[in-house]
Design an enzyme around this catalytic site. Structure first.
Site, PDB file in Angstrom:
ATOM      1  N   HIS A 405       0.811  -1.222   0.000  1.00 48.69           N
ATOM      2  CA  HIS A 405       0.000   0.000   0.000  1.00 48.69           C
ATOM      3  C   HIS A 405       0.844   1.272   0.000  1.00 48.69           C
ATOM      4  O   HIS A 405       0.330   2.373  -0.233  1.00 48.69           O
ATOM      5  CB  HIS A 405      -0.927  -0.003   1.219  1.00 48.69           C
ATOM      6  CG  HIS A 405      -2.173   0.794   1.038  1.00 48.69           C
ATOM      7  ND1 HIS A 405      -2.457   1.503  -0.117  1.00 48.69           N
ATOM      8  CD2 HIS A 405      -3.233   1.019   1.869  1.00 48.69           C
ATOM      9  CE1 HIS A 405      -3.611   2.115   0.007  1.00 48.69           C
ATOM     10  NE2 HIS A 405      -4.107   1.842   1.202  1.00 48.69           N
ATOM     11  N   ASP A 409      -2.192   2.098  -4.687  1.00 48.90           N
ATOM     12  CA  ASP A 409      -3.429   2.585  -4.089  1.00 48.90           C
ATOM     13  C   ASP A 409      -4.607   1.711  -4.517  1.00 48.90           C
ATOM     14  O   ASP A 409      -4.486   0.840  -5.387  1.00 48.90           O
ATOM     15  CB  ASP A 409      -3.691   4.031  -4.518  1.00 48.90           C
ATOM     16  CG  ASP A 409      -2.579   4.971  -4.068  1.00 48.90           C
ATOM     17  OD1 ASP A 409      -2.038   4.751  -2.960  1.00 48.90           O
ATOM     18  OD2 ASP A 409      -2.247   5.904  -4.829  1.00 48.90           O
TER      19      ASP A 409
END
Length: 435
Positions: A405, A409
């Site tokens: 992450h 995204d």
């Protein structure tokens, strides 16, 4: 006048810092020549033979099978033969004893009680009472021994360096069974109460070899990489038909081979990586930079008796489905035989794990650093799903993707999964797409 050469353990893999001794091929007093195998050591990737760089006689060995040796620590000491050349010019793995080489014993020494320490000259393949206290056996063999109630300490090992194999355990179990199940006396007698299997004592073994490295890698990934995972259900109707058509073609052309779904998964992933470069990248927080890989090295998770291996399929974009199938099978066979090389385990940029190969429906895959993502595929099974608003039975392929992450995204994840789903639901498109 002869001198002593301290041979320090080289980096036998790619950036390794330690290895486990599996077996010695020499003993103190053995004469050696350049390229003669001194020992087999296990890294997180493979079992590797370590050759001698010089001519001479072994004067000391660093540790026993099962011990961990750090890269750069003294591995063996060799008395150089008078008049023979020392370390070869292309060797940078050692120097004269006392010349700065690390002479401390390997990590993990001290596991054997002093009374049981064998002399350094004892062959690594010794068995019986001369074997190391920790019996050499794979995790699968240990599990089998527990299931059959066999004490590994009592089993003579027939494998390399006295390693106990599954066959050794099964033979020992058959011997115990034949003794315990002797014929009952002919004279009628009250039935003796059936005795439950004897309780087994806890077994404590060192965390070594591949399992040790897997544990370290998984902890590193889970603690340092913030995972996001997304799931999809792929309508595999056309994928099932495409595989059947390819296998029918192979049969009709006289080729005695069949492909699984894996080549389709590899090809679809390769195309998706070309369209979504963040998934074929590595994030280096220390240097604050991102590397977008130009090549696509697809790691293929392979389950073995020793643990999970991930050989890398290189240049899959240039292969046909049949070529991918053959190359993947060859890598898997090498991994299970422990003959795979470090080179074949290196260079991965993205990993595929196939839950369906062992009957799994779905799972949450963990990223393999320094990669940025991993895809997991479940078992294709018929399910009732809505098709144009009407319930219908369709073969469904579960899909899970985990991503870093810090780099990827939610929108990136959605794009990648949408493309991957489209390619798998319409395999003809993946044949037409350019990489």
């Amino acid at each position: 006048m002869s001198s002593t050469f301290a041979y320090r353990l080289p980096d036998v893999g790619e950036g390794l810092d330690e290895a486990e001794i599996i077996s010695w091929k020499v003993e103190v007093g053995s004469p050696v020549v350049p390229d003669q195998v001194l020992a087999e050591v296990e890294t997180d990737k493979s079992v590797v033979e370590v050759p001698s760089p010089v001519t001479g006689t072994i004067t000391s060995l660093a540790g026993d099978p099962g011990d961990i040796i750090e890269v750069g620590a003294t591995f063996v000491e060799i008395a150089l033969t008078d008049g023979a050349p020392g370390a070869r010019a292309d060797s940078d793995h050692g120097g004269p004893a006392g010349g700065g080489a690390a002479n401390a014993g390997p990590a993990g020494q001290g596991e054997k009680p002093e009374a049981e320490q064998a002399p350094a000259a004892a062959p690594a393949s010794a068995s019986g009472d001369d074997r190391p206290q920790r019996v050499l056996a794979s995790p699968a063999t240990r599990k089998l021994a527990l299931e059959l109630g066999v004490d590994l300490q009592t089993v003579p090992g027939s494998g390399p360096a006295g390693r106990v194999t599954k066959e050794d355990v099964e033979s020992a179990a058959r011997g115990e069974t034949s003794t315990a199940e002797s014929p009952a006396p002919a004279e009628p007698a009250p039935a003796a109460p059936r005795v439950a299997a004897a309780s087994r004592e806890d077994e404590v073994v060192p965390l070594r070899g591949l399992r040790r490295q897997i544990a370290k890698n998984m902890v590193e990934s889970w603690q340092q990489v913030p995972h996001i995972t997304d799931f999809r259900e792929v309508d595999a109707t056309k994928l099932v038909a495409a595989r059947a058509a390819v296998n029918e073609h192979l049969q009709s052309t006289g080729r005695a081979e069949k492909i699984t779904y894996l080549p389709f998964l590899v090809r679809a992933v390769s195309i998706a990586l070309a369209r979504c470069p963040k998934f074929n990248a590595s994030l280096d927080m220390g240097n604050e930079q991102i590397t977008y890989f130009g090549s696509r090295g697809i790691g293929l998770a392979v389950s073995t008796d020793a643990g999970l291996f991930v050989p890398v399929l290189k240049d899959s974009e240039s292969m046909s489905l049949v070529q991918i199938s053959r190359a993947a099978q060859e890598l898997a066979d090498k991994a299970r035989e422990r003959s795979i090389t470090s080179q074949e385990m290196s260079g991965g940029t993205f990993t595929i794990t196939n839950f369906g190969s062992y009957g799994g429906w779905l799972g949450t895959p963990i990223i393999r650093p320094p990669e940025s993502a991993i895809a997991g595929f479940g078992r294709i099974a018929d399910r009732v799903v809505p098709v144009d608003g009407v319930p219908a039975v369709r073969p469904i392929l579960p899909l899970a993707v985990s991503a870093d992450h810090r780099l990827i995204d939610g929108a990136d994840m959605g794009q990648f999964l949408a493309l991957l789903t489209t390619l798998l639901e319409d395999p003809v498109r993946m044949m037409a797409e350019e990489f």
